[in-house]
Design a protein around this motif. Sequence first.
Motif, mmCIF file in Angstrom:
data_model
loop_
_atom_site.group_PDB
_atom_site.id
_atom_site.type_symbol
_atom_site.label_atom_id
_atom_site.label_comp_id
_atom_site.label_asym_id
_atom_site.label_seq_id
_atom_site.Cartn_x
_atom_site.Cartn_y
_atom_site.Cartn_z
ATOM 1 N N GLY A 72 3.611 10.862 2.591
ATOM 2 C CA GLY A 72 3.187 9.518 2.207
ATOM 3 C C GLY A 72 4.056 8.473 2.863
ATOM 4 N N VAL A 73 3.523 7.275 3.017
ATOM 5 C CA VAL A 73 4.278 6.167 3.573
ATOM 6 C C VAL A 73 3.884 4.892 2.841
ATOM 7 C CG1 VAL A 73 2.596 5.708 5.418
ATOM 8 C CG2 VAL A 73 4.990 4.977 5.687
ATOM 9 N N ALA A 74 4.879 4.077 2.514
ATOM 10 C CA ALA A 74 4.628 2.764 1.938
ATOM 11 C C ALA A 74 4.413 1.762 3.063
ATOM 12 C CB ALA A 74 5.798 2.338 1.068
ATOM 13 N N VAL A 75 3.578 0.761 2.788
ATOM 14 C CA VAL A 75 3.232 -0.235 3.806
ATOM 15 C C VAL A 75 3.376 -1.625 3.197
ATOM 16 C CG1 VAL A 75 1.444 -1.114 5.359
ATOM 17 C CG2 VAL A 75 1.626 1.355 4.913
ATOM 18 N N ASP A 76 4.071 -2.492 3.901
ATOM 19 C CA ASP A 76 4.256 -3.885 3.494
ATOM 20 C C ASP A 76 3.527 -4.767 4.494
ATOM 21 O OD1 ASP A 76 5.676 -6.575 3.831
ATOM 22 O OD2 ASP A 76 6.660 -5.857 2.016
ATOM 23 N N TYR A 81 0.843 -1.199 0.000
ATOM 24 C CA TYR A 81 0.000 0.000 0.000
ATOM 25 C C TYR A 81 0.878 1.249 0.000
ATOM 26 C CZ TYR A 81 -3.472 -3.367 1.625
ATOM 27 O OH TYR A 81 -4.297 -4.463 1.728
ATOM 28 N N ARG A 82 0.260 2.330 -0.415
ATOM 29 C CA ARG A 82 0.858 3.651 -0.259
ATOM 30 C C ARG A 82 -0.209 4.547 0.359
ATOM 31 N NH1 ARG A 82 5.975 5.771 -0.030
ATOM 32 N NH2 ARG A 82 5.697 8.026 0.091
ATOM 33 N N VAL A 83 0.049 5.045 1.560
ATOM 34 C CA VAL A 83 -0.863 5.968 2.238
ATOM 35 C C VAL A 83 -0.413 7.383 1.896
ATOM 36 C CG1 VAL A 83 -1.824 6.705 4.438
ATOM 37 C CG2 VAL A 83 -1.205 4.294 4.098
ATOM 38 N N ILE A 98 -5.561 6.044 -0.449
ATOM 39 C CA ILE A 98 -4.888 4.754 -0.341
ATOM 40 C C ILE A 98 -4.677 4.195 -1.742
ATOM 41 C CG2 ILE A 98 -4.932 2.430 0.630
ATOM 42 C CD1 ILE A 98 -4.861 4.641 2.724
ATOM 43 N N ALA A 99 -3.431 3.878 -2.070
ATOM 44 C CA ALA A 99 -3.106 3.226 -3.337
ATOM 45 C C ALA A 99 -2.581 1.824 -3.045
ATOM 46 C CB ALA A 99 -2.062 4.033 -4.103
#
Length: 377
Positions: A231-235, A168-170, A265-266
């Motif tokens: 923004g923050v990437a999520v794993d 995800y990318r918030v 949210i992407a």
Amino acid sequence: MIDDIETLVRCESPSEDHEAVARSAEAVAEIGRRLLHAEPERLVTDGCTHLRWRFGDGPPRVLLLGHHDTVWPLGSLRMHPFSVEDGILRGPGCFDMKAGVVMALHAAAALPDRAGLSILVTGDEEIGSPRSRPLIEDEAKGCDAVFVLEASADGGALKTRRKGVSHYRVEVEGRAAHAGLEPEKGVNAGVEVAHQILAVAALADPDRGTTVVPTVLRAGTTGNTVPATAGVAVDARVWDAAEQHRVDRAVRGLTPVLPGARIRIAGGINRPPLDAIASTALFELANDLAAGLGFGPLTQAAVGGASDGNITAGLGIPTLDGLGAVGGGAHADDEHVVVAELLPRTILLTALVETVLAHGVLSAPTNPPGESGAGQR
């Protein structure tokens, strides 16, 4: 086999460099052409080159699945040159998974009859297979078995269970303002993304093995400006589909904390979990064949990393992963392959393919193929 691995390792192929991946595909094609006396199909999707060999007139029944792209940027050979010393082969991408591609081609070459076999070597696995996924799904449908030539787990263990992965990318939108003169007129996207990072991290469930990890973080433009964007990437990684969907719903349900902030949210679910049920019968068959060949007993492992085997297992196709090289250091400076394990594992792979092509999975005999089979080579 060592010469062929060297050829592929020396042809660097970072996933996002389509020209490099195309050159690598030609190197793989040349090795396959020499061994199989057959030209592959070159399947180019959005600029990325994949290769496919199909044998026989009917639909494929066994799929050998691998990838020729790597995480290593061009020029990595200067710092990590190809070498073979004291039984250890080194070089960027050797373990993950150029050795596995070579093993697949050599195993197929040893088959007395390749009718019903398909070999698919993709060029974008390391970035989540965004372009090759439809090819993988189409090729696997209807197969009796998929054998994935990803590198083994520790000690040569086959990978019979893998976590599902979501990315995800918030993205946060606030409002800029001068940080010294009138910060109250801004909406601080950096503060908002900090709230969201805590909310995302709280979705993890250690008891269920669920990890939800904020990774790459970005915020702001200058040191004296209230950040307007962040923004923050999520794993996220999970063992079962229900947990994957729980996390997905929660991430998509995130709401702003600061008045005036907005969230987008992407991304989403990338690969479903590879459940043990997809690999049980094939692992038992492999273990029995290995015992007959004098290579056993085999070991198995559950791992947090995902592969294209997750995709085929998610379709309900029996899938056995980690059949590639024994070694370690994937994506790391000490990436290496144990040379002594290349030949026995390739012989085992040939025996597996020959057995499933001849008998299917559930009715397959539990001893290696006879004199006409690779098990006696």
